[in-house]
Design a protein around this motif. Structure first.
Motif, PDB file in Angstrom:
ATOM      1  N   UNK A  67      37.996 -38.359  66.597  1.00 42.74           N
ATOM      2  CA  UNK A  67      37.630 -39.713  67.061  1.00 42.74           C
ATOM      3  C   UNK A  67      36.569 -39.626  68.168  1.00 42.74           C
ATOM      4  N   UNK A  68      35.560 -40.461  68.056  1.00 46.50           N
ATOM      5  CA  UNK A  68      34.487 -40.484  69.046  1.00 46.50           C
ATOM      6  C   UNK A  68      33.347 -39.527  68.735  1.00 46.50           C
ATOM      7  N   UNK A  69      33.558 -38.578  67.843  1.00 48.39           N
ATOM      8  CA  UNK A  69      32.503 -37.635  67.474  1.00 48.39           C
ATOM      9  C   UNK A  69      31.476 -38.351  66.607  1.00 48.39           C
ATOM     10  N   UNK A  70      30.203 -38.088  66.888  1.00 49.88           N
ATOM     11  CA  UNK A  70      29.122 -38.634  66.076  1.00 49.88           C
ATOM     12  C   UNK A  70      28.211 -37.488  65.681  1.00 49.88           C
ATOM     13  N   UNK A  71      27.825 -37.466  64.437  1.00 51.29           N
ATOM     14  CA  UNK A  71      26.931 -36.434  63.935  1.00 51.29           C
ATOM     15  C   UNK A  71      25.650 -37.123  63.474  1.00 51.29           C
ATOM     16  N   UNK A 153      21.103 -44.187  56.223  1.00 51.70           N
ATOM     17  CA  UNK A 153      22.293 -43.523  56.731  1.00 51.70           C
ATOM     18  C   UNK A 153      21.818 -42.751  57.959  1.00 51.70           C
ATOM     19  N   UNK A 154      22.279 -43.166  59.143  1.00 54.84           N
ATOM     20  CA  UNK A 154      21.748 -42.648  60.401  1.00 54.84           C
ATOM     21  C   UNK A 154      22.638 -41.566  61.014  1.00 54.84           C
ATOM     22  N   UNK A 155      23.922 -41.811  61.052  1.00 55.63           N
ATOM     23  CA  UNK A 155      24.853 -40.815  61.596  1.00 55.63           C
ATOM     24  C   UNK A 155      26.238 -41.050  61.013  1.00 55.63           C
ATOM     25  N   UNK A 156      27.135 -40.093  61.255  1.00 56.79           N
ATOM     26  CA  UNK A 156      28.527 -40.203  60.824  1.00 56.79           C
ATOM     27  C   UNK A 156      29.429 -40.279  62.043  1.00 56.79           C
ATOM     28  N   UNK A 157      30.577 -40.930  61.875  1.00 57.42           N
ATOM     29  CA  UNK A 157      31.609 -40.950  62.902  1.00 57.42           C
ATOM     30  C   UNK A 157      32.966 -40.984  62.209  1.00 57.42           C
TER      31      UNK A 157
END
Length: 170
Positions: A67-71, A153-157
């Motif tokens: 949770x809170x991680x963004x790639x 598609x910019x980033x994942x969370x």
């Protein structure tokens, strides 16, 4: 109508490669080395660059474990069908703008809203939407309507992909 912004060629090619490899998505974590200056290169003239994806599959494959991680990775152009489940509503977009800046996007769109997309999953996905497209959507679409959406598609969370809707059609 395709997006009125452009990417550096290196990031565009990387984004297209990532878009083609959505099945085995392995994005870069955090900031990668970027070119010193963005060079204008537009996807506007190439609608074929938008890869058809299943939003349900993309959400499942894009969720991060923490949770809170963004790639963050180079924006990849995608198109998909989904049912509109929430009309445009206010949304802070500071993190999105930071991610676009890191990826050297020139002339980023103005984004201050989100929409809800029902893709057949456990709950709707919130997606950023270009303000001018949000206005068009609000005046021409209805909740429950299935549309084709064009997005980056910019980033994942942990909730799935962060998408920036740049257009839509029937």
């Amino acid at each position: 109508m395709l997006p009125p912004f452009s990417f550096s060629p290196v990031m565009t090619l990387a984004g297209m490669a990532l878009g083609l490899a959505l099945v085995g998505l392995s994005p870069l974590s955090g900031a990668a080395e970027m070119p010193a200056e963005p060079v204008k290169s537009s996807l506007q003239e190439n609608p074929a660059a938008y890869k058809d994806v299943s939003l349900k599959d993309l959400v499942a494959k894009s969720r991060t474990d923490i949770p809170g991680q963004r790639i963050i990775f180079a924006p990849s152009p995608i198109k998909f069908q989904a049912t509109l489940s929430a009309m445009p509503a206010p949304q802070k977009a500071d993190y999105l703008m930071t991610a676009l800046s890191m990826m050297k996007v020139s002339n980023p769109p103005k984004v201050s809203q989100r929409i809800g997309l029902d893709f057949g999953g456990d709950k709707a996905l919130a997606a950023y939407i270009d303000d001018s497209i949000a206005a068009r959507l609000a005046s021409s679409a209805k909740i429950g309507q299935t549309l084709t959406f064009y997005a980056f598609h910019i980033y994942n969370n942990n909730r799935g992909p962060a998408l920036l809707i740049t257009s839509f059609g029937n």
